[in-house]
Scaffold this motif. Structure first.
Motif, PDB file in Angstrom:
ATOM      1  N   VAL A  39      55.649 122.142  17.183  1.00  0.00           N
ATOM      2  CA  VAL A  39      56.148 121.411  15.923  1.00  0.00           C
ATOM      3  C   VAL A  39      56.454 122.464  15.196  1.00  0.00           C
ATOM      4  CG1 VAL A  39      55.563 119.864  14.095  1.00  0.00           C
ATOM      5  CG2 VAL A  39      54.504 119.179  16.526  1.00  0.00           C
ATOM      6  N   THR A  40      57.716 122.380  14.480  1.00  0.00           N
ATOM      7  CA  THR A  40      58.120 123.199  13.831  1.00  0.00           C
ATOM      8  C   THR A  40      58.346 122.746  12.404  1.00  0.00           C
ATOM      9  OG1 THR A  40      59.415 124.496  15.470  1.00  0.00           O
ATOM     10  CG2 THR A  40      60.110 124.963  13.160  1.00  0.00           C
ATOM     11  N   THR A  52      47.116 123.322   5.522  1.00  0.00           N
ATOM     12  CA  THR A  52      46.231 122.914   6.452  1.00  0.00           C
ATOM     13  C   THR A  52      46.875 121.806   7.403  1.00  0.00           C
ATOM     14  OG1 THR A  52      44.418 123.679   5.435  1.00  0.00           O
ATOM     15  CG2 THR A  52      43.911 122.059   7.059  1.00  0.00           C
ATOM     16  N   ASN A  53      46.714 122.100   8.733  1.00  0.00           N
ATOM     17  CA  ASN A  53      47.473 120.806   9.360  1.00  0.00           C
ATOM     18  C   ASN A  53      46.478 120.319  10.473  1.00  0.00           C
ATOM     19  OD1 ASN A  53      49.208 118.825  10.470  1.00  0.00           O
ATOM     20  ND2 ASN A  53      50.801 120.231  11.030  1.00  0.00           N
ATOM     21  N   ALA A  54      46.520 118.878  10.657  1.00  0.00           N
ATOM     22  CA  ALA A  54      45.525 118.501  11.439  1.00  0.00           C
ATOM     23  C   ALA A  54      46.230 117.669  12.733  1.00  0.00           C
ATOM     24  CB  ALA A  54      44.439 117.663  10.923  1.00  0.00           C
ATOM     25  N   ALA A  55      45.475 117.494  13.885  1.00  0.00           N
ATOM     26  CA  ALA A  55      45.823 116.719  14.750  1.00  0.00           C
ATOM     27  C   ALA A  55      44.715 115.901  15.589  1.00  0.00           C
ATOM     28  CB  ALA A  55      46.410 117.585  15.835  1.00  0.00           C
ATOM     29  N   GLU A  72      42.257 121.112  13.585  1.00  0.00           N
ATOM     30  CA  GLU A  72      43.031 121.505  12.495  1.00  0.00           C
ATOM     31  C   GLU A  72      43.175 123.005  12.193  1.00  0.00           C
ATOM     32  OE1 GLU A  72      40.407 120.982   8.250  1.00  0.00           O
ATOM     33  OE2 GLU A  72      41.110 119.049   9.201  1.00  0.00           O
ATOM     34  N   VAL A  73      44.205 123.379  11.637  1.00  0.00           N
ATOM     35  CA  VAL A  73      44.247 124.848  11.485  1.00  0.00           C
ATOM     36  C   VAL A  73      44.826 125.005  10.186  1.00  0.00           C
ATOM     37  CG1 VAL A  73      46.833 124.825  12.299  1.00  0.00           C
ATOM     38  CG2 VAL A  73      45.309 126.814  12.537  1.00  0.00           C
ATOM     39  N   THR A  74      44.443 126.021   9.617  1.00  0.00           N
ATOM     40  CA  THR A  74      44.744 126.646   8.203  1.00  0.00           C
ATOM     41  C   THR A  74      45.464 127.991   8.406  1.00  0.00           C
ATOM     42  OG1 THR A  74      43.016 125.360   7.294  1.00  0.00           O
ATOM     43  CG2 THR A  74      43.779 127.124   5.840  1.00  0.00           C
ATOM     44  N   THR A  75      46.626 127.973   7.739  1.00  0.00           N
ATOM     45  CA  THR A  75      47.653 129.030   7.686  1.00  0.00           C
ATOM     46  C   THR A  75      47.974 129.662   6.314  1.00  0.00           C
ATOM     47  OG1 THR A  75      48.490 128.103   9.852  1.00  0.00           O
ATOM     48  CG2 THR A  75      49.956 129.780   8.668  1.00  0.00           C
ATOM     49  N   PRO A  76      47.673 130.828   6.213  1.00  0.00           N
ATOM     50  CA  PRO A  76      48.020 131.342   4.890  1.00  0.00           C
ATOM     51  C   PRO A  76      49.454 131.260   4.597  1.00  0.00           C
ATOM     52  CG  PRO A  76      46.968 133.030   6.470  1.00  0.00           C
ATOM     53  CD  PRO A  76      47.250 131.854   7.054  1.00  0.00           C
TER      54      PRO A  76
END
Length: 168
Positions: A39-40, A52-55, A72-76
């Motif tokens: 997903v872009t 922060t994005n979750a699936a 979920e992942v958190t990206t700076p």
């Protein structure tokens, strides 16, 4: 999250979007099999905090380990802007008593919103300050220096300042 805008998925035939939710339907997944979806997204230019994005994954088959169905992942997010200024005068030669008009255009080329944008322009000693547009509270003059506070400047946005001064 609302600060992310979908650009594309790598599987548009199986993925649909409603609001901010992307749902991909893959039917049966054999034991040990995996499916990867890329997903872009575009981050809101005003965003300064981490994203922060979750699936979640679901199935109609009884799931023996539902605790691992969420990730979920958190990206700076590092805001980056490109502010610039172009200054022009309404002529090239002035005599004592002439009024010189300077036009300054401050611009943000992005990609992030520039915050706390200020413009400072010292008036040369051979000129006397007459006026600045826009005036206070955005722009003020003190001790021969014009200072403008624009606050936030979105990507692609600009602010124009006109300074008039009289040649001594």
């Amino acid at each position: 999250p609302s600060y992310l805008t979908l650009v594309e998925t790598d599987d548009p035939d199986r993925c649909s979007v409603v609001g901010q939710v992307i749902t991909c339907s893959y039917g049966t997944l054999a034991p040990g099999a995996t499916r990867t979806v890329e997903v872009t997204v575009l981050v809101d230019p005003a965003r300064t905090a981490a994203a922060t994005n979750a699936a979640d994954v679901t199935t109609t088959t009884p799931d023996t380990a539902p605790a691992n169905n969420h990730s979920e992942v958190t990206t700076p997010v590092t805001p980056v802007s490109d502010v610039s200024v172009v200054k022009t005068a309404d002529g090239t030669e002035f005599h004592g008593g002439d009024v010189v008009t300077y036009t300054l255009v401050a611009r943000n080329a992005g990609p992030s919103t520039a915050t706390a944008v200020t413009l400072t322009d010292p008036i040369p000693d051979d000129l006397t300050f007459v006026s600045v547009t826009p005036g206070a509270p955005t722009c003020t003059e003190a001790a021969g220096t014009v200072s403008c506070s624009f606050g936030a400047l979105a990507p692609g946005a600009s602010q124009t300042v006109t300074i008039r001064a009289k040649a001594k």
